[in-house]
Design an enzyme around this catalytic site. Structure first.
Site, mmCIF file in Angstrom:
data_model
loop_
_atom_site.group_PDB
_atom_site.id
_atom_site.type_symbol
_atom_site.label_atom_id
_atom_site.label_comp_id
_atom_site.label_asym_id
_atom_site.label_seq_id
_atom_site.Cartn_x
_atom_site.Cartn_y
_atom_site.Cartn_z
ATOM 1 N N HIS A 67 0.846 -1.194 0.000
ATOM 2 C CA HIS A 67 0.000 0.000 0.000
ATOM 3 C C HIS A 67 0.890 1.256 0.000
ATOM 4 O O HIS A 67 0.708 2.180 -0.794
ATOM 5 C CB HIS A 67 -0.884 -0.064 1.257
ATOM 6 C CG HIS A 67 -1.617 1.196 1.614
ATOM 7 N ND1 HIS A 67 -2.969 1.235 1.786
ATOM 8 C CD2 HIS A 67 -1.179 2.456 1.859
ATOM 9 C CE1 HIS A 67 -3.338 2.465 2.113
ATOM 10 N NE2 HIS A 67 -2.266 3.234 2.171
ATOM 11 N N GLU A 68 1.900 1.206 0.873
ATOM 12 C CA GLU A 68 2.785 2.370 1.029
ATOM 13 C C GLU A 68 3.660 2.567 -0.209
ATOM 14 O O GLU A 68 3.889 3.690 -0.652
ATOM 15 C CB GLU A 68 3.649 2.151 2.270
ATOM 16 C CG GLU A 68 4.155 3.399 2.882
ATOM 17 C CD GLU A 68 3.044 4.417 3.050
ATOM 18 O OE1 GLU A 68 3.371 5.608 2.919
ATOM 19 O OE2 GLU A 68 1.876 4.057 3.265
ATOM 20 N N HIS A 71 1.896 4.466 -2.861
ATOM 21 C CA HIS A 71 1.961 5.923 -2.657
ATOM 22 C C HIS A 71 3.294 6.475 -3.166
ATOM 23 O O HIS A 71 3.361 7.483 -3.853
ATOM 24 C CB HIS A 71 1.908 6.265 -1.164
ATOM 25 C CG HIS A 71 0.565 6.123 -0.536
ATOM 26 N ND1 HIS A 71 -0.535 6.788 -0.995
ATOM 27 C CD2 HIS A 71 0.170 5.424 0.562
ATOM 28 C CE1 HIS A 71 -1.561 6.482 -0.201
ATOM 29 N NE2 HIS A 71 -1.165 5.663 0.739
HETATM 30 ZN ZN LIG Z 1 -2.032 5.196 2.634
#
Ligand SMILES: [Zn+2]
Length: 372
Positions: A67-68, A71
């Site tokens: 998820h990170e 980003h």
């Molecule tokens: Zn996030």
């Protein structure tokens, strides 16, 4: 988000975790092994449930990392270097070397994480369905189904409009594109975050009362959202109040200097009869800034140690104190100061030029009657 465990560096990014990640892994492993998996696939031994639960806990941590990374990919693609990723229970906090400037980049970077998480969730859920049709082991089918659901759940929670969730950044980008004022947007996001923090905590408490272990997760999330909202509101108000002032508009020459080689006894004898400050700049033997010494660190020392202890033994080193340059934006230094009482203004060769004191900043942020 504070990094309590460091995993290492990759692609110039320092990857670590906050203690709350461990809480998540343990909550997932324990919850699945004792309730979740036996409820979905009965008839296995305790070891099988615990091993599968443990693997799922680690996989949840892994999906938070992906998820990170999603980003970060957006930030890296537009040339914003990523310094640090800190995983925590609902994703990760990333420290970028500079803020992504455009609203579009901020929006795309914020949405990338939940999209990646939801994608992983759909993948795991689909895998579970396929395995179930193919007659795979019910324990794995159940675990995969749970992994799919939890990834989608995390993606949805992350879209809630409050920092440090991605929804807070999405809301900030949306407000910024509407009225163009990033500080006003930050205050508005903080207000939304305060309300959301209370709501999520209450929801978590309600679930806990009904015996649902996911409630604990929500309580922790609610508290984190509320804390971040208060911090963000403080920072935004301070930035608004300090405006475009620079450090040299506020810095002053230090009233009293401490020297590395002075004994605590001599130093305190010099300052205690007057009205002592809370913190003092310290100079090393070459006359360069070496850090700060706090009054409470000195007076906490046993009285009998004062004559034999030198200031350098109790000072905070320069790397651990807020430091600024005269032409830095005052608001940036104030953010670096956090709760510190004193910041040092130094030249690149560590010559001390002056200090910025907390109470001078407070006067600007909370002006008295007749002030701005
Ligand atoms: Zn996030």
């Amino acid at each position: 988000m504070r990094q309590t465990i460091r995993f290492g560096r990759g692609f110039g990014i320092e990857v670590g975790a906050n203690w709350s990640l461990l809480v998540v892994v343990l909550l997932v492993a324990g919850g699945l092994a004792t309730v979740g998996l036996p409820g979905r696939a009965s008839g296995y031994g305790a070891t099988a449930y615990w091993v599968t639960g443990g693997v799922c806990g680690v996989l949840v941590a892994g999906s938070l990392f992906l998820h990170e990374l999603a980003h970060c990919r957006v930030a890296l693609r537009v040339g914003v270097p990523v310094e640090r990723i800190t995983l925590w229970m609902l994703g990760g906090a990333r420290v970028l070397s500079s803020e992504p400037v455009s609203v579009r980049t901020a929006f795309r970077s914020a949405i990338a994480g939940p999209l990646a998480g939801a994608g992983l969730g759909v993948l795991a859920g689909g895998g579970s369905a396929v395995l179930s049709v193919a007659g795979g082991p019910p324990l794995i089918v159940g675990a995969l189904w749970w992994l799919g659901a939890i990834n989608v759940f995390i993606a949805v929670v992350n879209l809630l409009p409050g920092d440090p969730l991605d929804g807070g950044q999405l809301l900030h980008a949306a407000l910024r594109s509407r009225h163009g004022d990033p500080l006003r947007a930050a205050l508005e996001v903080a207000r939304a975050g305060s309300a959301l923090g209370v709501l999520v905590t209450a929801l978590g408490a309600g679930l806990c009362v009904n015996g649902r272990f996911a409630g604990l997760w929500l309580i922790l999330t609610g508290v984190a959202i509320g804390t971040a909202a208060r911090r963000d509101a403080r920072t935004a108000r301070m930035r608004i109040a300090l405006g475009d002032r620079h450090v040299d508009d506020v810095m002053c020459p230090p009233q009293v200097l401490a020297f590395d080689t002075t004994t605590v006894d001599d130093f305190l004898a010099g300052i205690l009869p007057g009205t002592p400050e809370v913190a003092y700049p310290v100079l090393d033997i070459d006359g360069r800034a070496a850090g700060t010494v706090l009054l409470h660190d000195l007076v906490r020392l046993p009285r009998s140690w004062w004559p034999s202890t030198r200031v350098r033994d109790v000072r905070r080193p320069l790397t651990g104190v807020p430091v600024g340059r005269p032409n830095d934006l005052l608001a940036d230094l104030a953010v670096r100061m956090g709760a510190s009482e004193l910041a040092l203004v130094v030249q690149p060769d560590h010559q001390l030029l002056g200090v910025v004191r907390r109470h001078d900043l407070n006067r600007l942020v909370r002006p008295g009657p007749g002030g701005r």
